[in-house]
Design a protein around this motif. Structure first.
Motif, PDB file in Angstrom:
ATOM      1  N   ASN A  14      31.499   0.068  -2.747  1.00 48.70           N
ATOM      2  CA  ASN A  14      32.453   0.039  -1.641  1.00 48.70           C
ATOM      3  C   ASN A  14      33.541  -1.001  -1.868  1.00 48.70           C
ATOM      4  O   ASN A  14      34.710  -0.771  -1.525  1.00 48.70           O
ATOM      5  N   ALA A  15      33.182  -2.150  -2.437  1.00 49.51           N
ATOM      6  CA  ALA A  15      34.173  -3.192  -2.709  1.00 49.51           C
ATOM      7  C   ALA A  15      35.195  -2.719  -3.734  1.00 49.51           C
ATOM      8  O   ALA A  15      36.400  -2.948  -3.590  1.00 49.51           O
ATOM      9  N   MET A  16      34.723  -2.036  -4.783  1.00 50.56           N
ATOM     10  CA  MET A  16      35.643  -1.531  -5.788  1.00 50.56           C
ATOM     11  C   MET A  16      36.572  -0.469  -5.209  1.00 50.56           C
ATOM     12  O   MET A  16      37.776  -0.444  -5.486  1.00 50.56           O
ATOM     13  N   LEU A  17      36.011   0.413  -4.377  1.00 49.85           N
ATOM     14  CA  LEU A  17      36.832   1.453  -3.758  1.00 49.85           C
ATOM     15  C   LEU A  17      37.900   0.835  -2.861  1.00 49.85           C
ATOM     16  O   LEU A  17      39.071   1.246  -2.900  1.00 49.85           O
TER      17      LEU A  17
ATOM     18  N   VAL B  85      32.997   8.441  -9.588  1.00 49.22           N
ATOM     19  CA  VAL B  85      31.602   8.475  -9.130  1.00 49.22           C
ATOM     20  C   VAL B  85      31.394   7.489  -7.991  1.00 49.22           C
ATOM     21  O   VAL B  85      30.758   7.796  -6.972  1.00 49.22           O
ATOM     22  N   VAL B  86      31.956   6.299  -8.154  1.00 48.87           N
ATOM     23  CA  VAL B  86      31.794   5.250  -7.138  1.00 48.87           C
ATOM     24  C   VAL B  86      32.429   5.665  -5.820  1.00 48.87           C
ATOM     25  O   VAL B  86      31.893   5.401  -4.740  1.00 48.87           O
ATOM     26  N   THR B  87      33.567   6.331  -5.877  1.00 50.59           N
ATOM     27  CA  THR B  87      34.243   6.786  -4.663  1.00 50.59           C
ATOM     28  C   THR B  87      33.356   7.729  -3.864  1.00 50.59           C
ATOM     29  O   THR B  87      33.226   7.602  -2.643  1.00 50.59           O
ATOM     30  N   LEU B  88      32.730   8.677  -4.531  1.00 47.82           N
ATOM     31  CA  LEU B  88      31.846   9.622  -3.842  1.00 47.82           C
ATOM     32  C   LEU B  88      30.611   8.918  -3.296  1.00 47.82           C
ATOM     33  O   LEU B  88      30.156   9.203  -2.183  1.00 47.82           O
ATOM     34  N   LYS B  89      30.055   7.986  -4.068  1.00 48.67           N
ATOM     35  CA  LYS B  89      28.895   7.237  -3.592  1.00 48.67           C
ATOM     36  C   LYS B  89      29.240   6.407  -2.362  1.00 48.67           C
ATOM     37  O   LYS B  89      28.465   6.340  -1.401  1.00 48.67           O
ATOM     38  N   ALA B  90      30.398   5.781  -2.397  1.00 48.80           N
ATOM     39  CA  ALA B  90      30.813   4.945  -1.270  1.00 48.80           C
ATOM     40  C   ALA B  90      31.020   5.764  -0.008  1.00 48.80           C
ATOM     41  O   ALA B  90      30.875   5.259   1.108  1.00 48.80           O
ATOM     42  N   ALA B  91      31.345   7.048  -0.155  1.00 47.01           N
ATOM     43  CA  ALA B  91      31.535   7.925   1.003  1.00 47.01           C
ATOM     44  C   ALA B  91      30.221   8.519   1.499  1.00 47.01           C
ATOM     45  O   ALA B  91      30.220   9.285   2.465  1.00 47.01           O
ATOM     46  N   GLY B  92      29.114   8.171   0.842  1.00 48.66           N
ATOM     47  CA  GLY B  92      27.808   8.639   1.294  1.00 48.66           C
ATOM     48  C   GLY B  92      27.301   9.884   0.601  1.00 48.66           C
ATOM     49  O   GLY B  92      26.302  10.466   1.015  1.00 48.66           O
ATOM     50  N   TYR B  93      27.956  10.291  -0.484  1.00 50.39           N
ATOM     51  CA  TYR B  93      27.535  11.481  -1.213  1.00 50.39           C
ATOM     52  C   TYR B  93      26.750  11.092  -2.468  1.00 50.39           C
ATOM     53  O   TYR B  93      26.918   9.996  -2.998  1.00 50.39           O
ATOM     54  N   ALA B  94      25.915  12.012  -2.926  1.00 50.08           N
ATOM     55  CA  ALA B  94      25.197  11.841  -4.192  1.00 50.08           C
ATOM     56  C   ALA B  94      25.855  12.763  -5.208  1.00 50.08           C
ATOM     57  O   ALA B  94      25.486  13.935  -5.324  1.00 50.08           O
ATOM     58  N   PRO B  95      26.848  12.285  -5.924  1.00 46.87           N
ATOM     59  CA  PRO B  95      27.634  13.174  -6.782  1.00 46.87           C
ATOM     60  C   PRO B  95      26.829  13.735  -7.946  1.00 46.87           C
ATOM     61  O   PRO B  95      26.003  13.033  -8.536  1.00 46.87           O
ATOM     62  N   PRO B  96      27.066  14.988  -8.295  1.00 49.01           N
ATOM     63  CA  PRO B  96      26.426  15.583  -9.472  1.00 49.01           C
ATOM     64  C   PRO B  96      27.147  15.116 -10.734  1.00 49.01           C
ATOM     65  O   PRO B  96      27.993  15.833 -11.288  1.00 49.01           O
ATOM     66  N   VAL B  97      26.811  13.935 -11.200  1.00 49.41           N
ATOM     67  CA  VAL B  97      27.595  13.281 -12.243  1.00 49.41           C
ATOM     68  C   VAL B  97      27.626  14.103 -13.528  1.00 49.41           C
ATOM     69  O   VAL B  97      28.695  14.412 -14.066  1.00 49.41           O
ATOM     70  N   SER B  98      26.457  14.447 -14.041  1.00 48.21           N
ATOM     71  CA  SER B  98      26.404  15.159 -15.317  1.00 48.21           C
ATOM     72  C   SER B  98      27.093  16.518 -15.225  1.00 48.21           C
ATOM     73  O   SER B  98      27.857  16.908 -16.117  1.00 48.21           O
TER      74      SER B  98
ATOM     75  N   ILE C  86      41.262   7.773  -6.321  1.00 48.04           N
ATOM     76  CA  ILE C  86      42.160   7.514  -5.191  1.00 48.04           C
ATOM     77  C   ILE C  86      42.394   8.784  -4.380  1.00 48.04           C
ATOM     78  O   ILE C  86      42.277   8.785  -3.151  1.00 48.04           O
ATOM     79  N   THR C  87      42.725   9.893  -5.047  1.00 49.56           N
ATOM     80  CA  THR C  87      42.932  11.133  -4.299  1.00 49.56           C
ATOM     81  C   THR C  87      41.623  11.632  -3.703  1.00 49.56           C
ATOM     82  O   THR C  87      41.623  12.242  -2.626  1.00 49.56           O
ATOM     83  N   ALA C  88      40.506  11.364  -4.380  1.00 51.40           N
ATOM     84  CA  ALA C  88      39.210  11.773  -3.828  1.00 51.40           C
ATOM     85  C   ALA C  88      38.918  11.051  -2.522  1.00 51.40           C
ATOM     86  O   ALA C  88      38.291  11.614  -1.617  1.00 51.40           O
ATOM     87  N   ALA C  89      39.365   9.808  -2.425  1.00 48.92           N
ATOM     88  CA  ALA C  89      39.138   9.050  -1.197  1.00 48.92           C
ATOM     89  C   ALA C  89      39.822   9.699  -0.004  1.00 48.92           C
ATOM     90  O   ALA C  89      39.358   9.576   1.139  1.00 48.92           O
ATOM     91  N   ILE C  90      40.923  10.402  -0.249  1.00 45.34           N
ATOM     92  CA  ILE C  90      41.607  11.105   0.839  1.00 45.34           C
ATOM     93  C   ILE C  90      40.739  12.247   1.348  1.00 45.34           C
ATOM     94  O   ILE C  90      40.619  12.479   2.550  1.00 45.34           O
ATOM     95  N   GLY C  91      40.121  12.986   0.438  1.00 41.38           N
ATOM     96  CA  GLY C  91      39.263  14.091   0.839  1.00 41.38           C
ATOM     97  C   GLY C  91      37.911  13.655   1.367  1.00 41.38           C
ATOM     98  O   GLY C  91      37.271  14.396   2.116  1.00 41.38           O
TER      99      GLY C  91
ATOM    100  N   ALA D 297      46.974   7.453   5.572  1.00 39.83           N
ATOM    101  CA  ALA D 297      45.848   8.368   5.423  1.00 39.83           C
ATOM    102  C   ALA D 297      44.612   7.666   4.876  1.00 39.83           C
ATOM    103  O   ALA D 297      43.477   8.102   5.124  1.00 39.83           O
ATOM    104  N   LEU D 298      44.821   6.564   4.146  1.00 40.65           N
ATOM    105  CA  LEU D 298      43.700   5.855   3.517  1.00 40.65           C
ATOM    106  C   LEU D 298      43.223   4.647   4.320  1.00 40.65           C
ATOM    107  O   LEU D 298      42.241   4.009   3.928  1.00 40.65           O
ATOM    108  N   LEU D 299      43.874   4.324   5.431  1.00 43.35           N
ATOM    109  CA  LEU D 299      43.499   3.120   6.178  1.00 43.35           C
ATOM    110  C   LEU D 299      42.037   3.142   6.620  1.00 43.35           C
ATOM    111  O   LEU D 299      41.321   2.143   6.498  1.00 43.35           O
ATOM    112  N   SER D 300      41.584   4.275   7.149  1.00 41.94           N
ATOM    113  CA  SER D 300      40.199   4.361   7.621  1.00 41.94           C
ATOM    114  C   SER D 300      39.210   4.153   6.487  1.00 41.94           C
ATOM    115  O   SER D 300      38.202   3.452   6.636  1.00 41.94           O
ATOM    116  N   THR D 301      39.505   4.743   5.337  1.00 43.48           N
ATOM    117  CA  THR D 301      38.614   4.597   4.196  1.00 43.48           C
ATOM    118  C   THR D 301      38.586   3.158   3.702  1.00 43.48           C
ATOM    119  O   THR D 301      37.523   2.624   3.357  1.00 43.48           O
TER     120      THR D 301
END
Length: 401
Positions: free
Chosen positions: A125-128, A231-244, A270-275, A327-331
């Motif tokens: 979350n800090a990196m994001l 990967v970190v962006t998806l994890k920070a949003a609460g998802y378990a990304p299918p990395v491989s 960055i664009t993933a954080a918007i979605g 658009a990114l303020l909440s994130t």
């Protein structure tokens, strides 16, 4: 699926594409110029990049019901811009294929997925937050260059959060466009190019020095500066990304489209954080539709070729910066809150955030990677372990039942 589609999904997809292209399309043009590609080949590059991002975002979001956005490798494009001078275009295409093969191999072996599980949520979350911080700051820095436009958009944002929270960003975008139309900011229509891009097959050749000097560094910067933050962006949003699986899909797209100019695709950050953010959808389970719409828009942009690119070029910078930042303020706020929630790891999280914001780069690898390296080291060295007793553990973790 269409029953789940909301206006917020469409707007999130449009904003993600807007940010993705305007943020780095100039670097892509520099890489194309360095490669010595003709105009037809340059149009093919843009077509391949748009289709690659669109199809992979669409496929991954639908398959895994997550807002999995992909992107071209921006640091990879910067690398190409300085590395392809005096390199034959056919050798460059060979290097793209070599990089794609390495991406597929990385996904098949699964080692990157195992590595990503070692990153604590607080550091993620800090990196994001650090990655997105400059975008939030740019929304308010734009006051200096276009005070009236930005003020109108910020007022709309504040009113929207109070009166119609779900449609705040669409309203901000609409007000910004109408304001620019009213004051004549879209006047440079001579730059519009209405031609459509056509695919041009570029035959590869393989040179060992180019494979090592271009293909291997392209793989390294794509993995460290793009896929890791993605990967970190998806994890920070609460998802378990299918990395491989994501690496295999983006690597395969890179392999297929490399002969047409699609040099490397990866997970977006960055664009993933918007979605991934609440502005896209209040319900995390249906946010994947934002990824779907992003994919659709990327495909349209790719097919539109130079036409859409020229539209981006005539759009006022302040409009783009303000829409993206708001658009990114909440994130940004949610990420900072999650990063600093646990007092035990607060120092490591703050250092991770600061290193990310600093923008430092070593060996061609960006700040996001080094922030995680430093953050994990600091977290290991100074963060005290959690209390051993059940009672103390419950008190230290308010979220635990």
């Amino acid at each position: 699926m269409l029953s789940s589609l909301k206006l917020s999904h469409i707007v999130a997809g449009a904003v993600a594409v807007l940010v993705g292209y305007t943020g780095s399309v100039a670097i892509i043009f520099q890489a194309i110029e360095a490669s010595g590609a003709s105009q037809a080949q340059a149009n093919s590059w843009m077509l391949a990049l748009g289709l690659g991002m669109g199809l992979t975002s669409l496929a991954l979001s639908l398959m895994y019901r997550m807002p999995i956005l992909t992107a071209w490798s921006t640091p990879g494009a910067a690398l190409l811009a300085v590395s392809l001078t005096d390199v034959p275009l056919s050798d460059a295409i060979g290097a793209f294929l070599f990089c794609a093969a390495l991406l597929i191999l990385t996904g098949v072996t699964g080692w990157f997925a195992a590595l990503s599980r070692l990153i604590p949520d607080g550091l993620a979350n800090a990196m994001l937050a650090g990655l997105l911080f400059p975008f939030g700051l740019a929304a308010f820095s734009a006051f200096q260059s276009d005070t009236a436009l930005v003020a109108a958009m910020v007022v709309t944002f504040v009113a929207g959060r109070r009166l119609f929270a779900r449609y705040t960003i669409p309203a901000v975008l609409a007000v910004g466009i109408l304001w620019c139309l009213g004051d004549g900011s879209f006047t440079d229509t001579a730059l519009l190019d209405l031609t459509l891009a056509q695919p041009v097959l570029m035959t590869p050749s393989f040179s060992l020095p180019v494979l090592i000097g271009v293909g291997l560094p392209l793989y390294v910067v794509t993995m460290s500066s793009q896929n890791m933050p993605g990967v970190v962006t998806l994890k920070a949003a609460g998802y378990a990304p299918p990395v491989s699986a994501s690496l295999i899909v983006t690597g395969a797209a890179s392999f297929v489209l490399a002969p047409f100019g699609g040099f490397a695709f990866n997970l977006a950050a960055i664009t993933a954080a918007i979605g991934c953010g609440p502005e896209a959808d209040e319900n995390p389970k249906t946010r994947y539709m934002a990824g779907v719409m992003t994919g659709v828009f990327y495909i349209l942009v790719g097919l539109g070729g130079a036409t859409v690119i020229s539209l981006f070029l005539i759009t006022p910078t302040a409009l783009i910066a303000t829409v993206a930042g708001l658009a990114l303020l909440s994130t940004i706020g949610n990420s900072l809150s999650a990063a600093l929630a646990d007092a035990r790891g607060r120092d490591a999280a703050l250092i991770t955030f600061m290193v990310t914001v600093s923008g430092v780069s070593f060996f061609g690898i960006g700040a996001a990677f080094w922030a995680l390296v430093v953050g994990i080291a600091v977290n290991h060295l100074i963060t005290p372990p959690p209390p051993n007793t059940a009672t103390a553990g419950t008190a230290a973790d308010p979220a635990r039942p």
